[in-house]
Design an enzyme around this catalytic site. Structure first.
Site, PDB file in Angstrom:
ATOM      1  N   LYS A 137       0.848  -1.193   0.000  1.00  0.00           N
ATOM      2  CA  LYS A 137       0.000   0.000   0.000  1.00  0.00           C
ATOM      3  C   LYS A 137       0.884   1.243   0.000  1.00  0.00           C
ATOM      4  O   LYS A 137       1.950   1.258   0.640  1.00  0.00           O
ATOM      5  CB  LYS A 137      -0.907  -0.033   1.244  1.00  0.00           C
ATOM      6  CG  LYS A 137      -1.937   1.081   1.312  1.00  0.00           C
ATOM      7  CD  LYS A 137      -2.860   0.913   2.532  1.00  0.00           C
ATOM      8  CE  LYS A 137      -3.892   2.017   2.637  1.00  0.00           C
ATOM      9  NZ  LYS A 137      -4.798   1.830   3.804  1.00  0.00           N
ATOM     10  N   SER A 159      -9.748   2.056   2.788  1.00  0.00           N
ATOM     11  CA  SER A 159      -8.819   2.752   1.926  1.00  0.00           C
ATOM     12  C   SER A 159      -7.837   1.853   1.187  1.00  0.00           C
ATOM     13  O   SER A 159      -7.260   2.262   0.184  1.00  0.00           O
ATOM     14  CB  SER A 159      -8.036   3.783   2.738  1.00  0.00           C
ATOM     15  OG  SER A 159      -7.264   3.155   3.741  1.00  0.00           O
ATOM     16  N   SER A 209     -10.061  -0.298   7.016  1.00  0.00           N
ATOM     17  CA  SER A 209      -9.474  -0.184   5.678  1.00  0.00           C
ATOM     18  C   SER A 209      -8.822  -1.429   5.114  1.00  0.00           C
ATOM     19  O   SER A 209      -8.479  -1.458   3.939  1.00  0.00           O
ATOM     20  CB  SER A 209      -8.442   0.936   5.645  1.00  0.00           C
ATOM     21  OG  SER A 209      -9.101   2.158   5.479  1.00  0.00           O
TER      22      SER A 209
HETATM   23  N1  GLN Z   1     -13.034   4.405   6.134  1.00  0.00           N
HETATM   24  C1  GLN Z   1     -12.481   4.822   7.391  1.00  0.00           C
HETATM   25  C2  GLN Z   1     -12.052   6.270   7.310  1.00  0.00           C
HETATM   26  O1  GLN Z   1     -12.290   6.850   6.333  1.00  0.00           O
HETATM   27  C3  GLN Z   1     -11.361   3.923   7.783  1.00  0.00           C
HETATM   28  C4  GLN Z   1     -10.113   4.222   7.099  1.00  0.00           C
HETATM   29  C5  GLN Z   1      -8.980   3.340   7.481  1.00  0.00           C
HETATM   30  O2  GLN Z   1      -9.150   2.313   8.135  1.00  0.00           O
HETATM   31  N2  GLN Z   1      -7.792   3.788   7.127  1.00  0.00           N
HETATM   32  O3  GLN Z   1     -11.481   6.811   8.195  1.00  0.00           O
END
Ligand code: GLN
Length: 492
Positions: free
Chosen positions: A80, A155, A179
Site C-alpha cells: 500500500k 482505503s 481499511s
Molecule cells: N473508512 C475509514 C475512514 O475513512 C477507515 C479508514 C482506514 O481504516 N484507514 O477513516
C-alpha cells in the site's frame, strides 16, 4: 501458466521450492497480468518492472545456490502506498507527497526483504487512508475486479483489487477503522487487522496513531497467517509495538495443527449489530448462511451485548480526525513534498501548500480534528470520545468473558457504484461494523463468505478475537473457509 487469481503465497512457495517455477517466471506472469488488466482496474500507483525483475533474479540465484532466505523467497508482494520503501515514492495517494521518496524502509518492509520477498509495486488508496472507496485518491480511481462500475472499497482498495484480480500474490494494507477488512470483503479476499501493537508501525505514514495497524490482504486464511508470521513482532523503533508471544512454530504452523472442527468454541453474536438499520438483504442472507456453516462445524452461538457499540462511529470520527490533524501538521510545504513556490511569505506558503496539496476529504478531517481539539471544545468532544472509547473497550472485555470469538457482518452492503456515496456521512456509515475494534485495540478478520445475490458481488463475514488471540481467529476462519469451499474469482 499459473492460475494467478488463485495462486497463494504458500502454493507459490511450494512451486518455487520444487523448482516448478522461478521467481522471474512468476513475477513476469504477474507483470503480464498487470499490463493486461490494470489499464481498466488501476490498482497500481507505481511499479518499476526492472526493479521487480532484478529482485526476482537475485532470489532465483539465492535459491539455486541453496541459500534461499526462507520458504517465501521470491514471492511477489504488493505494498500500500502509505508504507515506506527506501528509494521508492510514497505518496499516500496525495498531491502533497506526489514526489516524496522514502529515505528508509518501514520495519515490515525490512522484514519482507529479509524473507526474500519481491516488492511488487505500490497500491492505490484513499488519500492518507481516509475513505472507504479509493475515490479519494488524488490520482486515480481503482475499480472492483468483480464489476468495474463499482468501487473496490477503501482505503486499501488498490491492495485488495490487485490480489483479487491475480495481479499479485499477496499485499499489505493498513487498517485504522476498517481499511483492510472492508475492501477485502468488497473484493472477495481475506483481510486481517492484527491486534494493535502486534505489527510495528515504523514507516507507516501516520493517520491516527492509536488506531493504525498494518496487516495482510490475501487469497486465503493460510496466507494471512503466513504473512503475519513474517511481519509481526516487537520493534524498538515503535514504542507501541508489543513483546507478544506467537504460537510455537508461528501462526501458520499453529493453523495447520488446529482442528478441522469448532467443537467447544463459543461465538458471540452482538445483538446490537443486527439492529443496525440499512443492512442489505443480500448481506443478511450471506451472514445467516455463514452462521449455519459455523454451527455445522460445532461452534455454539451465544447472544452477547456490546451496548456502547452504537457510539463507535461517532467516537471514531472524533478521535481519528483529531489524531490526523496533529499527524498531518508536518506536511507544511517546507519539509516534505509539495510547496507552492510563489506564495511570498512563510505563513502564506503554509496556507497555499496545504490548501493545494490536500484533497477535500483530508481537508475536512483536518478541520474536524482541529475543531474537536480546540480549547472550549476539547472537553466536550475529544475528552468525552476518549471516555466512550474506554467503555467500548470494556464492552469487548466483558463479552469475551462469555465467548471465544465474536461474529458480525463486515459491511452493511456490498461494493457500491462510483459516485453513489457523495455525502461523506453515507461513506462513513460503511464502517459501522469495523471501527469499534480499532478503538478497542483487539484483532479481527474478514473472510469471504458468499456472493450477495442482489448485487452479484462478494460479501464477507467478520470474526473478532480478544487482544493477541490471532491464533483463534485463524483457527475459526480456516475451518470456515474449508467448509465453504473454493471461493469464486472475478471474471476480469
Ligand atoms: N473508512 C475509514 C475512514 O475513512 C477507515 C479508514 C482506514 O481504516 N484507514 O477513516
Amino acid at each position: 501458466m499459473t492460475d494467478l487469481k488463485r495462486l497463494t503465497m504458500v502454493e507459490a512457495s511450494n512451486l518455487l521450492s520444487r523448482g516448478e517455477i522461478t521467481s522471474v517466471q512468476l513475477c513476469k506472469e504477474c507483470l503480464d497480468r498487470i499490463s493486461s488488466v490494470d489499464g481498466k482496474m488501476k490498482a497500481f500507483l507505481s511499479l518499476n518492472e526492472e526493479e521487480v525483475l532484478s529482485q526476482a533474479k537475485e532470489s532465483d540465484a539465492r535459491r539455486a545456490s541453496g541459500k534461499a532466505l526462507g520458504p517465501f523467497d521470491g514471492v511477489p508482494v504488493t505494498i500500500k502506498d502509505n508504507i515506506a520503501v527506501k528509494g521508492q515514492k510514497c505518496s499516500c495517494a496525495s498531491r502533497i507527497l506526489e514526489n516524496f521518496v522514502s529515505p528508509y524502509d518501514a520495519t515490515v518492509i525490512a522484514k519482507l526483504r529479509n524473507a526474500g520477498m519481491v516488492l511488487m509495486g505500490r497500491a492505490n488508496m484513499d488519500e492518507f487512508a481516509m475513505g472507504s472507496s479509493c475515490e479519494n485518491s488524488a490520482f486515480q480511481k481503482t475499480a472492483n475486479p468483480w464489476d468495474i462500475t463499482r468501487v473496490p472499497g477503501g482505503s486499501s482498495g488498490g491492495s485488495a483489487a490487485s490480489v483479487a484480480a491475480g495481479e499479485t500474490v499477496i499485499a499489505l494494507g493498513s487498517d485504522t477503522g476498517g481499511s483492510i477488512r472492508q475492501p477485502a470483503s468488497f473484493c472477495g479476499i481475506v483481510g486481517l487487522k492484527p491486534t494493535y501493537g502486534r505489527v510495528s508501525r515504523y514507516g507507516l505514514v501516520a493517520f491516527a496513531s492509536s488506531l493504525d495497524q498494518i496487516g495482510p490482504m490475501s487469497k486465503d486464511v493460510r496466507d494471512s497467517a503466513a504473512m503475519l508470521d513474517l511481519i509481526c513482532g516487537e520493534d524498538e523503533r515503535d514504542s507501541t509495538s508489543l513483546p507478544a508471544p506467537v504460537p510455537e512454530g508461528g501462526f501458520l504452523a499453529a493453523l495447520e495443527r488446529s482442528g478441522e472442527d469448532l467443537k467447544g468454541m463459543k461465538i458471540g453474536v452482538p445483538k446490537e449489530y443486527f439492529q443496525v438499520e440499512g443492512v442489505a438483504d443480500g448481506v443478511k442472507k450471506v451472514t445467516e448462511e455463514a452462521m449455519e456453516k459455523l454451527k455445522a462445524l460445532g461452534a455454539e452461538f451465544v447472544e452477547i451485548t456490546l451496548p456502547h457499540t452504537k457510539y463507535a462511529m461517532a467516537c471514531y470520527y472524533i478521535i481519528a480526525p483529531a489524531e490526523a490533524s496533529a499527524n498531518l501538521a508536518r506536511f507544511d510545504g517546507i519539509r516534505y513534498g509539495y510547496r507552492n513556490e510563489s506564495s511570498g511569505d512563510l505563513v502564506r506558503t503554509y496556507f497555499d501548500s496545504r490548501g493545494e496539496g490536500f484533497g477535500p476529504e483530508v481537508t475536512r478531517r483536518i478541520m474536524l480534528g482541529t475543531y474537536v481539539l480546540s480549547s472550549g471544545y476539547y472537553d466536550a468532544y475529544y475528552v468525552r470520545a476518549q471516555k466512550v472509547r474506554t467503555l467500548i473497550r470494556r464492552d469487548f472485555v466483558e463479552a469475551f468473558g462469555k465467548c471465544d470469538l465474536i461474529f458480525t457482518p463486515v459491511t452493511p452492503a456490498p461494493a457500491f457504484h462510483f459516485g453513489e456515496k457523495s455525502d461523506p456521512m453515507q461513506m462513513y456509515l460503511s464502517d459501522v461494523f469495523t471501527t469499534a475494534l480499532n478503538l478497542a485495540g483487539n484483532c479481527g478478520i474478514s473472510v469471504p463468505a458468499g456472493i450477495d445475490r442482489e448485487s452479484n458481488m462478494p460479501s464477507g463475514i467478520q470474526l473478532i478475537a480478544p487482544d493477541l488471540a490471532e491464533e483463534k481467529l485463524f483457527h475459526a476462519a480456516y475451518a470456515f473457509e474449508k467448509a465453504r469451499g473454493a471461493f469464486p474469482v472475478p471474471a476480469l
